[in-house]
Design a protein around this motif. Structure first.
Motif, PDB file in Angstrom:
ATOM      1  N   TYR A  30       0.836  -1.218   0.000  1.00 55.61           N
ATOM      2  CA  TYR A  30       0.000   0.000   0.000  1.00 55.61           C
ATOM      3  C   TYR A  30       0.863   1.258   0.000  1.00 55.61           C
ATOM      4  O   TYR A  30       0.521   2.261  -0.635  1.00 55.61           O
ATOM      5  CB  TYR A  30      -0.911  -0.011   1.223  1.00 55.61           C
ATOM      6  N   MET A  33       1.950   2.284  -3.469  1.00 60.24           N
ATOM      7  CA  MET A  33       0.895   2.538  -4.448  1.00 60.24           C
ATOM      8  C   MET A  33       0.910   3.918  -5.105  1.00 60.24           C
ATOM      9  O   MET A  33       0.503   4.060  -6.264  1.00 60.24           O
ATOM     10  CB  MET A  33      -0.491   2.333  -3.819  1.00 60.24           C
ATOM     11  N   HIS A  59       1.810  -5.381  -6.818  1.00 62.66           N
ATOM     12  CA  HIS A  59       1.444  -5.218  -5.409  1.00 62.66           C
ATOM     13  C   HIS A  59       1.154  -6.525  -4.670  1.00 62.66           C
ATOM     14  O   HIS A  59       1.250  -6.579  -3.438  1.00 62.66           O
ATOM     15  CB  HIS A  59       0.254  -4.274  -5.292  1.00 62.66           C
ATOM     16  N   ASN A 290      -2.267   8.818  -2.376  1.00 70.84           N
ATOM     17  CA  ASN A 290      -3.172   7.983  -3.168  1.00 70.84           C
ATOM     18  C   ASN A 290      -4.476   8.712  -3.462  1.00 70.84           C
ATOM     19  O   ASN A 290      -4.978   8.677  -4.596  1.00 70.84           O
ATOM     20  CB  ASN A 290      -3.464   6.665  -2.434  1.00 70.84           C
TER      21      ASN A 290
END
Length: 303
Positions: A30, A33, A59, A290
């Protein structure tokens, strides 16, 4: 004769055991990302199938494989990214990282041969960073430069090409966007090492954060973020999208506020450069970046 205790340890350390999977640190992906989502937001020719497959490859397989291999090579006893109390790694962790790499590479062929070799290059560099025979991690500047390039500019370029319907040459991607990604990684990466100074010293690893010291790491991070922001300003200005830069600053505010608050605490007490504060910083920064880049994506999708 094999005792019940021995059998218990074997089951506990199996290839797909809870401890082995935990050390792959899949949720830690995460934090990587933002570069993926930023590349997504800057493409005007998305292939949804490729987007989903590229996300899964990186991922769920390639990044976790790197985490697992790194944990196996380091044999960490203290906290590591995403795990405050990691289990001890076994040989199965090494084998599982190879399985994940093999799956990721096999799936990458469904996107393109170019993507396959890009993923392989990323994988080999991540191995060189941890592998005891090379151990780029022991060289603060060289290791740092490899990380910021491959997790920043290289990953942006790799994803940008993979998710687009047509093959795009590197000239089609603004060098400013590539550089901005690397400077963002250059800012946040040393902070992920700031609580590991003692463990790194024991292992003989001189990381960039260890070299800079506690206060120096924070000052360096601020300078790198300023460079990234400057590059993004020119990137969006030249594209006639200055409003996106203002959005970037807005979404960066929570991370900036937490960073300054944390820095003040570390100045007063170096013990505040802790695992908990580092993970909080990573979570805030990754979440709002994000959100920022997903906002860019939505705006571009409606135009």
């Amino acid at each position: 004769m094999i005792t019940d205790n021995v059998l218990g340890r074997q089951v506990k350390s199996g290839l797909f055991s809870r401890d082995t999977i935990k050390l792959m640190r899949i949720p830690f992906s995460y934090f990587l990302m933002p570069v993926f989502v930023f590349a997504l937001s800057q493409s005007n020719d998305l292939d949804l199938g490729r987007v989903v497959l590229c996300f899964i490859i990186l991922h769920l397989f390639i990044y976790p494989a790197s985490n697992g291999y790194n944990s196996y090579m380091d044999n960490d006893e203290g906290s590591i990214g995403g795990l405050k109390h990691p289990p001890r790694p076994t040989k199965n962790l090494f084998y599982l990282s190879l399985v994940f790499d093999a799956i990721g590479l096999a799936l990458s062929l469904f996107i393109s041969v170019q993507f396959f070799f890009s993923v392989m290059a990323y994988m080999l560099v991540s191995r060189a960073y941890s592998y005891k025979g090379i151990r780029l991690k022991k060289f603060p500047v060289v290791g740092f430069l490899f990380i910021v390039f491959f997790q920043g500019a290289f990953t942006f370029w790799m994803v940008y090409n993979a998710i687009s319907k047509g093959s795009m040459a590197i000239e089609a991607v603004s060098i400013l966007a590539l550089a901005a990604c690397s400077f963002l990684i250059a800012g946040f990466y040393p902070l992920t090492q700031v609580y590991q100074h003692e463990d790194d010293k024991k292992n003989g690893d001189i990381t960039i954060s260890y070299m800079l010291g506690y206060k120096g790491t924070f000052v360096f991070t601020a300078l790198m973020f300023l460079c990234a922001a400057t590059l993004l300003f020119f990137y969006f200005h030249l594209r006639g999208e200055s409003g996106f830069f203002l959005l970037f600053l807005f979404f960066s505010l929570p991370a900036i506020i937490y960073f300054l608050w944390w820095f003040i605490k570390v100045i007063r007490d170096k013990n505040e450069a802790s695992f908990e504060n580092t993970m909080n910083m990573n979570l805030i920064a990754a979440t709002f970046l994000n959100l920022c880049f997903f906002t860019f994506l939505m705006f571009n999708a409606t135009r």
